[in-house]
Enzyme design. Structure first.
Site, PDB file in Angstrom:
ATOM      1  N   HIS A  71      -2.746   7.016   3.198  1.00  0.00           N
ATOM      2  CA  HIS A  71      -3.238   5.751   2.638  1.00  0.00           C
ATOM      3  C   HIS A  71      -4.637   5.501   3.193  1.00  0.00           C
ATOM      4  O   HIS A  71      -4.882   5.642   4.394  1.00  0.00           O
ATOM      5  CB  HIS A  71      -2.284   4.615   3.015  1.00  0.00           C
ATOM      6  CG  HIS A  71      -2.838   3.264   2.721  1.00  0.00           C
ATOM      7  ND1 HIS A  71      -3.471   2.971   1.529  1.00  0.00           N
ATOM      8  CD2 HIS A  71      -2.869   2.115   3.459  1.00  0.00           C
ATOM      9  CE1 HIS A  71      -3.869   1.700   1.554  1.00  0.00           C
ATOM     10  NE2 HIS A  71      -3.518   1.169   2.704  1.00  0.00           N
ATOM     11  N   CYS A  93       0.808  -1.226   0.000  1.00  0.00           N
ATOM     12  CA  CYS A  93       0.000   0.000   0.000  1.00  0.00           C
ATOM     13  C   CYS A  93       0.842   1.279   0.000  1.00  0.00           C
ATOM     14  O   CYS A  93       0.313   2.363  -0.225  1.00  0.00           O
ATOM     15  CB  CYS A  93      -0.948   0.001   1.187  1.00  0.00           C
ATOM     16  SG  CYS A  93      -1.997  -1.454   1.222  1.00  0.00           S
ATOM     17  N   ASN A 107     -10.185  -0.015   0.763  1.00  0.00           N
ATOM     18  CA  ASN A 107      -8.720   0.025   0.695  1.00  0.00           C
ATOM     19  C   ASN A 107      -8.279  -0.545  -0.657  1.00  0.00           C
ATOM     20  O   ASN A 107      -8.374  -1.741  -0.894  1.00  0.00           O
ATOM     21  CB  ASN A 107      -8.137  -0.803   1.854  1.00  0.00           C
ATOM     22  CG  ASN A 107      -6.620  -0.824   1.850  1.00  0.00           C
ATOM     23  OD1 ASN A 107      -5.983  -0.446   0.864  1.00  0.00           O
ATOM     24  ND2 ASN A 107      -6.039  -1.296   2.930  1.00  0.00           N
TER      25      ASN A 107
HETATM   26  O1  UT7 Z   1      -3.296  -1.440   3.855  1.00  0.00           O
HETATM   27  C1  UT7 Z   1      -3.145  -2.003   5.118  1.00  0.00           C
HETATM   28  C2  UT7 Z   1      -4.254  -2.946   5.350  1.00  0.00           C
HETATM   29  N1  UT7 Z   1      -4.694  -3.265   6.646  1.00  0.00           N
HETATM   30  C3  UT7 Z   1      -5.213  -2.425   7.558  1.00  0.00           C
HETATM   31  O2  UT7 Z   1      -5.162  -1.250   7.496  1.00  0.00           O
HETATM   32  C4  UT7 Z   1      -5.924  -3.110   8.689  1.00  0.00           C
HETATM   33  C5  UT7 Z   1      -5.783  -2.414  10.009  1.00  0.00           C
HETATM   34  N2  UT7 Z   1      -6.739  -2.948  10.958  1.00  0.00           N
HETATM   35  C6  UT7 Z   1      -8.043  -2.592  10.970  1.00  0.00           C
HETATM   36  O3  UT7 Z   1      -8.477  -1.770  10.160  1.00  0.00           O
HETATM   37  C7  UT7 Z   1      -8.919  -3.155  12.062  1.00  0.00           C
HETATM   38  O4  UT7 Z   1      -8.135  -3.900  12.960  1.00  0.00           O
HETATM   39  C8  UT7 Z   1     -10.076  -4.066  11.525  1.00  0.00           C
HETATM   40  C9  UT7 Z   1     -11.102  -3.189  10.769  1.00  0.00           C
HETATM   41  C10 UT7 Z   1      -9.535  -5.138  10.610  1.00  0.00           C
HETATM   42  C11 UT7 Z   1     -10.801  -4.698  12.700  1.00  0.00           C
HETATM   43  O5  UT7 Z   1     -11.271  -3.697  13.579  1.00  0.00           O
HETATM   44  P1  UT7 Z   1     -11.006  -3.817  15.156  1.00  0.00           P
HETATM   45  O6  UT7 Z   1     -11.585  -2.610  15.754  1.00  0.00           O
HETATM   46  O7  UT7 Z   1      -9.550  -4.070  15.354  1.00  0.00           O
HETATM   47  O8  UT7 Z   1     -11.906  -5.055  15.527  1.00  0.00           O
HETATM   48  P2  UT7 Z   1     -11.505  -6.398  16.291  1.00  0.00           P
HETATM   49  O9  UT7 Z   1     -10.786  -7.309  15.374  1.00  0.00           O
HETATM   50  O10 UT7 Z   1     -10.895  -6.056  17.606  1.00  0.00           O
HETATM   51  O11 UT7 Z   1     -12.910  -6.989  16.588  1.00  0.00           O
HETATM   52  C12 UT7 Z   1     -13.836  -6.379  17.525  1.00  0.00           C
HETATM   53  C13 UT7 Z   1     -15.098  -7.205  17.582  1.00  0.00           C
HETATM   54  C14 UT7 Z   1     -14.834  -8.698  17.790  1.00  0.00           C
HETATM   55  O12 UT7 Z   1     -15.921  -9.209  18.522  1.00  0.00           O
HETATM   56  P3  UT7 Z   1     -15.792  -9.484  20.117  1.00  0.00           P
HETATM   57  O13 UT7 Z   1     -14.630 -10.434  20.244  1.00  0.00           O
HETATM   58  O14 UT7 Z   1     -15.511  -8.130  20.712  1.00  0.00           O
HETATM   59  O15 UT7 Z   1     -17.116 -10.066  20.471  1.00  0.00           O
HETATM   60  C15 UT7 Z   1     -14.873  -9.260  16.391  1.00  0.00           C
HETATM   61  O16 UT7 Z   1     -15.233 -10.626  16.377  1.00  0.00           O
HETATM   62  O17 UT7 Z   1     -15.785  -7.108  16.318  1.00  0.00           O
HETATM   63  C16 UT7 Z   1     -15.945  -8.414  15.743  1.00  0.00           C
HETATM   64  N3  UT7 Z   1     -15.770  -8.300  14.300  1.00  0.00           N
HETATM   65  C17 UT7 Z   1     -16.747  -8.001  13.447  1.00  0.00           C
HETATM   66  N4  UT7 Z   1     -18.059  -7.805  13.630  1.00  0.00           N
HETATM   67  C18 UT7 Z   1     -18.804  -7.531  12.540  1.00  0.00           C
HETATM   68  C19 UT7 Z   1     -14.601  -8.392  13.594  1.00  0.00           C
HETATM   69  N5  UT7 Z   1     -14.826  -8.176  12.293  1.00  0.00           N
HETATM   70  C20 UT7 Z   1     -16.145  -7.935  12.169  1.00  0.00           C
HETATM   71  C21 UT7 Z   1     -16.983  -7.650  11.068  1.00  0.00           C
HETATM   72  N6  UT7 Z   1     -18.299  -7.448  11.299  1.00  0.00           N
HETATM   73  N7  UT7 Z   1     -16.506  -7.549   9.814  1.00  0.00           N
END
Ligand code: UT7
Length: 309
Positions: free
Chosen positions: A233, A109, A263
């Site tokens: 980005h 990216c 993205n």
């Molecule tokens: O170009 C570089 C590419 N990569 C990035 O930039 C990624 C950087 N990371 C992120 O953008 C974020 O970490 C994500 C968007 C991928 C995830 O967001 P988060 O705030 O870190 O969520 P999390 O993984 O901590 O999940 C929080 C909760 C969890 O549930 P519990 O355990 O709190 O009950 C997940 O299971 O949200 C749940 N969850 C979802 N719920 C609905 C995770 N993904 C989803 C989803 N829809 N898509």
């Protein structure tokens, strides 16, 4: 040694749109979660890296009003080439009717900023007119059953023509960085899907964007208050918000299109940059800070003095 000046740009997004509601039919997710946690509302899916590149490049060539035969180098940033061999830039070069050196750059990216800086290196050693493209078709390497990645990634392209100029040109400062020890946080095997440790990428992304942005500004001899527009980005609005807050750049001086694009990796910075230009957000002499991060983990930033083509 002279510098470079952008004389035209173009962007391309596939026609097919996938909304958050569409995704919630395909997997266990919903519009509210995606909007709140990422800022993304919809994304564009489809096409090949070559076809999107040709589309954005044709627009850039047309805006610049130049003869394609006058272009003496093509640098295509992509992390999703259409083939392993040859570089996708070969197909793009042929489709555009160019007769010049053509190669791909893969810095994930951060790739567009890498390509833009590399282009200035070529101009400094005698190239006259370069076509710089950033294109990715991440939908082809996304596991559409994985809600941790499928909500984020999409396809798009942005291109510009950079002419050599005798003066210092637009690029006032730059920084390119990589830390291969973090490869495991975000990767796809050849022929495989993207795997990502989202939380760890998020944490490190903010830090390396701030660090890289500061380094470029220092090289340019400028401070954050000089920045008219920051073009980060487009990965996650919360990453953009946190990085810009730490840099000291308010969100109203930041370009974002990710609500519409998701993205798009190499395409994300040119899509946001040229969208801002088309909306009249840039005037002659404005200072633009491009800042990206990506798999690798790479980081790249550039301080650019805007000159209206
Ligand atoms: O170009 C570089 C590419 N990569 C990035 O930039 C990624 C950087 N990371 C992120 O953008 C974020 O970490 C994500 C968007 C991928 C995830 O967001 P988060 O705030 O870190 O969520 P999390 O993984 O901590 O999940 C929080 C909760 C969890 O549930 P519990 O355990 O709190 O009950 C997940 O299971 O949200 C749940 N969850 C979802 N719920 C609905 C995770 N993904 C989803 C989803 N829809 N898509």
């Amino acid at each position: 040694m002279g510098g470079g000046r952008i004389i035209g740009w173009g962007t391309a997004l596939p026609e097919k749109v996938l909304t958050n509601d569409d995704l919630s039919v395909m997997m266990d997710t919903n519009d509210e979660w995606i909007t709140e946690r990422t800022g993304i509302k919809r994304r564009h899916i489809g096409g090949s890296t070559a076809s999107l590149s040709v589309e954005s490049a044709r627009r850039a060539i047309s805006m610049a009003g130049v003869d394609p035969a006058s272009i003496d180098g093509l640098v295509l940033s992509t992390t999703t080439p259409d083939r392993t061999v040859p570089a996708t830039s070969a197909a793009v070069q042929h489709a555009l009717g160019l007769r010049c050196g053509a190669f791909d750059v893969n810095a994930a990216c951060s790739g567009f900023v890498y390509a833009y800086v590399v282009a200035h290196g070529l101009l400094a050693i005698g190239a006259k007119r370069l076509l710089v493209i950033g294109t990715d078709t991440l939908s082809r390497v996304t596991d559409w059953g994985d809600r941790g990645t499928a909500i984020l990634f999409a396809d798009g392209s942005g291109a510009c023509i950079v002419d050599g100029v005798p003066d210092a040109g637009q690029l006032l400062g730059w920084d390119l960085d990589a830390d291969g020890s973090l490869e495991h946080l975000l990767y796809a095997e050849v022929g495989g899907y993207i795997h990502m440790d989202g939380k760890e990428v998020f944490r490190r992304a903010v830090r390396i964007m701030v660090d890289s942005g500061r380094k470029s500004l220092a090289k340019a001899g400028l401070g954050v208050d000089d920045v008219t527009l920051c073009v980060p980005h487009q990965a996650n609005v919360r990453i953009i918000d946190a990085a810009c807050r730490q840099l000291g750049i308010p969100m109203d001086r930041t370009a974002t299109v990710l609500h519409e694009t998701g993205n798009t990796s190499s395409a994300s910075i040119p899509l946001a940059w040229f969208d801002a230009a088309e909306r009249g957000r840039l005037n002659n002499g404005d200072i633009v800070l491009l800042v990206g991060f990506g798999a690798g983990m790479t980081a790249a930033s550039a301080v650019v003095e805007w000159r209206q083509p």
